[in-house]
Design a protein around this motif. Structure first.
Motif, PDB file in Angstrom:
ATOM      1  N   TYR A   1       0.886  -1.162   0.000  1.00  0.00           N
ATOM      2  CA  TYR A   1       0.000   0.000   0.000  1.00  0.00           C
ATOM      3  C   TYR A   1       0.928   1.217   0.000  1.00  0.00           C
ATOM      4  N   ILE A   2       0.998   1.903  -1.109  1.00  0.00           N
ATOM      5  CA  ILE A   2       1.907   3.046  -1.226  1.00  0.00           C
ATOM      6  C   ILE A   2       1.110   4.263  -1.652  1.00  0.00           C
ATOM      7  N   TYR A   3       1.223   5.322  -0.870  1.00  0.00           N
ATOM      8  CA  TYR A   3       0.456   6.528  -1.194  1.00  0.00           C
ATOM      9  C   TYR A   3       1.344   7.741  -0.995  1.00  0.00           C
ATOM     10  N   LEU A   4       0.892   8.837  -1.540  1.00  0.00           N
ATOM     11  CA  LEU A   4       1.660  10.077  -1.492  1.00  0.00           C
ATOM     12  C   LEU A   4       1.319  10.868  -0.234  1.00  0.00           C
ATOM     13  N   CYS A   5       2.344  11.305   0.472  1.00  0.00           N
ATOM     14  CA  CYS A   5       2.135  12.072   1.700  1.00  0.00           C
ATOM     15  C   CYS A   5       2.800  13.440   1.570  1.00  0.00           C
ATOM     16  N   TYR A   6       2.145  14.476   2.025  1.00  0.00           N
ATOM     17  CA  TYR A   6       2.665  15.840   1.948  1.00  0.00           C
ATOM     18  C   TYR A   6       2.999  16.247   0.517  1.00  0.00           C
ATOM     19  N   GLY A   7       2.345  15.592  -0.420  1.00  0.00           N
ATOM     20  CA  GLY A   7       2.551  15.963  -1.814  1.00  0.00           C
ATOM     21  C   GLY A   7       3.910  15.607  -2.374  1.00  0.00           C
ATOM     22  N   ILE A   8       4.768  15.021  -1.555  1.00  0.00           N
ATOM     23  CA  ILE A   8       6.150  14.819  -1.956  1.00  0.00           C
ATOM     24  C   ILE A   8       6.611  13.382  -1.735  1.00  0.00           C
ATOM     25  N   HIS A   9       6.272  12.845  -0.594  1.00  0.00           N
ATOM     26  CA  HIS A   9       6.827  11.557  -0.186  1.00  0.00           C
ATOM     27  C   HIS A   9       5.867  10.406  -0.404  1.00  0.00           C
ATOM     28  N   SER A  10       6.379   9.322  -0.961  1.00  0.00           N
ATOM     29  CA  SER A  10       5.601   8.094  -1.061  1.00  0.00           C
ATOM     30  C   SER A  10       5.914   7.252   0.168  1.00  0.00           C
ATOM     31  N   LEU A  11       4.882   6.778   0.846  1.00  0.00           N
ATOM     32  CA  LEU A  11       5.107   5.950   2.028  1.00  0.00           C
ATOM     33  C   LEU A  11       4.705   4.511   1.732  1.00  0.00           C
ATOM     34  N   PHE A  12       5.560   3.578   2.150  1.00  0.00           N
ATOM     35  CA  PHE A  12       5.389   2.159   1.837  1.00  0.00           C
ATOM     36  C   PHE A  12       4.807   1.397   3.029  1.00  0.00           C
ATOM     37  N   ASN A  13       3.683   0.778   2.786  1.00  0.00           N
ATOM     38  CA  ASN A  13       3.036  -0.056   3.797  1.00  0.00           C
ATOM     39  C   ASN A  13       2.852  -1.463   3.255  1.00  0.00           C
ATOM     40  N   VAL A  14       2.766  -2.416   4.186  1.00  0.00           N
ATOM     41  CA  VAL A  14       2.489  -3.798   3.838  1.00  0.00           C
ATOM     42  C   VAL A  14       1.061  -4.095   4.287  1.00  0.00           C
ATOM     43  N   VAL A  15       0.233  -4.521   3.356  1.00  0.00           N
ATOM     44  CA  VAL A  15      -1.148  -4.866   3.699  1.00  0.00           C
ATOM     45  C   VAL A  15      -1.160  -6.237   4.369  1.00  0.00           C
ATOM     46  N   THR A  16      -1.932  -6.339   5.461  1.00  0.00           N
ATOM     47  CA  THR A  16      -2.045  -7.619   6.170  1.00  0.00           C
ATOM     48  C   THR A  16      -3.509  -8.006   6.339  1.00  0.00           C
ATOM     49  N   ASN A  17      -3.708  -9.188   6.916  1.00  0.00           N
ATOM     50  CA  ASN A  17      -5.020  -9.747   7.207  1.00  0.00           C
ATOM     51  C   ASN A  17      -5.732 -10.223   5.940  1.00  0.00           C
ATOM     52  N   VAL A  18      -6.917 -10.760   6.153  1.00  0.00           N
ATOM     53  CA  VAL A  18      -7.680 -11.296   5.017  1.00  0.00           C
ATOM     54  C   VAL A  18      -8.371 -10.161   4.281  1.00  0.00           C
ATOM     55  N   ALA A  19      -8.890 -10.442   3.120  1.00  0.00           N
ATOM     56  CA  ALA A  19      -9.602  -9.433   2.348  1.00  0.00           C
ATOM     57  C   ALA A  19     -10.781  -8.906   3.158  1.00  0.00           C
ATOM     58  N   GLY A  20     -11.004  -7.604   3.079  1.00  0.00           N
ATOM     59  CA  GLY A  20     -12.131  -7.007   3.792  1.00  0.00           C
ATOM     60  C   GLY A  20     -11.747  -6.347   5.096  1.00  0.00           C
ATOM     61  N   LEU A  21     -10.585  -6.717   5.675  1.00  0.00           N
ATOM     62  CA  LEU A  21     -10.111  -6.097   6.912  1.00  0.00           C
ATOM     63  C   LEU A  21      -8.879  -5.261   6.581  1.00  0.00           C
ATOM     64  N   PRO A  22      -8.993  -3.925   6.668  1.00  0.00           N
ATOM     65  CA  PRO A  22      -7.959  -3.014   6.159  1.00  0.00           C
ATOM     66  C   PRO A  22      -6.795  -2.777   7.116  1.00  0.00           C
ATOM     67  N   HIS A  23      -6.023  -3.828   7.384  1.00  0.00           N
ATOM     68  CA  HIS A  23      -4.870  -3.692   8.266  1.00  0.00           C
ATOM     69  C   HIS A  23      -3.609  -3.471   7.437  1.00  0.00           C
ATOM     70  N   ALA A  24      -2.638  -2.731   8.006  1.00  0.00           N
ATOM     71  CA  ALA A  24      -1.395  -2.477   7.274  1.00  0.00           C
ATOM     72  C   ALA A  24      -0.272  -2.137   8.236  1.00  0.00           C
ATOM     73  N   VAL A  25       0.958  -2.325   7.783  1.00  0.00           N
ATOM     74  CA  VAL A  25       2.154  -1.976   8.550  1.00  0.00           C
ATOM     75  C   VAL A  25       2.974  -0.983   7.734  1.00  0.00           C
ATOM     76  N   LEU A  26       3.228   0.177   8.337  1.00  0.00           N
ATOM     77  CA  LEU A  26       4.066   1.185   7.689  1.00  0.00           C
ATOM     78  C   LEU A  26       5.534   0.863   7.956  1.00  0.00           C
ATOM     79  N   ILE A  27       6.342   0.840   6.897  1.00  0.00           N
ATOM     80  CA  ILE A  27       7.776   0.638   7.067  1.00  0.00           C
ATOM     81  C   ILE A  27       8.414   2.012   7.233  1.00  0.00           C
ATOM     82  N   ARG A  28       8.911   2.311   8.440  1.00  0.00           N
ATOM     83  CA  ARG A  28       9.444   3.639   8.749  1.00  0.00           C
ATOM     84  C   ARG A  28      10.947   3.769   8.560  1.00  0.00           C
ATOM     85  N   ALA A  29      11.655   2.636   8.559  1.00  0.00           N
ATOM     86  CA  ALA A  29      13.104   2.726   8.405  1.00  0.00           C
ATOM     87  C   ALA A  29      13.685   1.404   7.921  1.00  0.00           C
TER      88      ALA A  29
END
Length: 208
Positions: free
Chosen positions: A78-106
């Motif tokens: 799950y990658i989206y644009l933040c502050y118009g400049i930065h793309s942030l990378f997340n890993v989607v977890t759980n089964v379909a229908g449950l919107p869980h994710a982990v943001l990779i900060r470093a």
DNA sequence: CGGCCGATCCACT
DNA sequence: GTGGATCGGCCGA
């Protein structure tokens, strides 16, 4: 070169996003951009606990074009644009229908440090790769890689490593930059490899 | 359709 | 320690 064993789908589809968040520490993220392969070891993560989490984009079960990614089955980016400049990378977890994710900060840069240095326009320092915007810059990920399949895709994936993070070296704190989330801003959902073990890990990398 | 603002980073003081 | 960069998503009108 690298090509280790990818984490299986079953790693991502589990229900406890906090456990997954913690277990992602020490794993290897690999990207392949036009044949240029680089990697880094995950050193900091944040869990976003679905529709009940006020800090999550999907709070209140808000389904939009953007959040739709998080509603898919775990194991995609799950990658989206933040502050118009930065793309942030997340890993989607759980089964379909449950919107869980982990943001990779470093990440700790591993293979391809020269390429990474080119990407940020300066040398890779000892503490490089800290900050979610920096992670995507080093790995050359952006929001066009949203929904990329981490199990079968060929642009970004996560591999098993033999790194064992001692449980007592992991710092657990509240999440960064989510003050708007009221009481949920205080939840202990951020996991960081502590400074002492971080240095040990980096020294090991240098010996490779 | 307009306006606000965000899971940030870096250069500069 | 602070402000500017820079833009898509979302909400309210």
């Amino acid at each position: 070169m690298i090509q280790g064993t990818r984490l299986p789908l079953s790693f991502y589809t589990r229900g406890d996003v906090l456990t997954i968040s913690r277990e992602l520490l020490g794993k290897r993220i690999v990207t392949d951009k036009d044949g240029i392969v680089v990697s880094g070891i995950i050193t900091e993560t944040e869990a976003y606990n679905g529709a009940i989490d006020k800090a999550s984009h999907a709070y209140g079960d808000r389904r939009t074009k953007r959040t739709e990614t998080m509603y898919q089955e775990g194991g995609i980016a799950y990658i989206y644009l933040c502050y118009g400049i930065h793309s942030l990378f997340n890993v989607v977890t759980n089964v379909a229908g449950l919107p869980h994710a982990v943001l990779i900060r470093a990440i700790m840069p591993e293979h391809g440090k020269e390429v990474m240095a080119d990407r940020i326009g300066r040398n890779i320092t000892d503490k490089e790769g800290q900050g979610p915007g920096k992670v995507t810059k080093l790995l050359a990920l952006n929001f066009t890689d949203d929904k990329e399949d981490l199990i079968n895709g060929n642009r970004v994936w996560i591999e098993e490593t033999n790194i064992m993070i001692p449980e007592d070296t992991i710092e657990v704190t509240s999440r960064i930059g989510v003050d708007y989330a009221q009481e949920d801003a205080l939840l202990p959902y951020r996991f960081v490899i502590g400074m002492k073990y971080y240095d040990t890990l980096r020294d090991q990398q240098k010996d490779l």
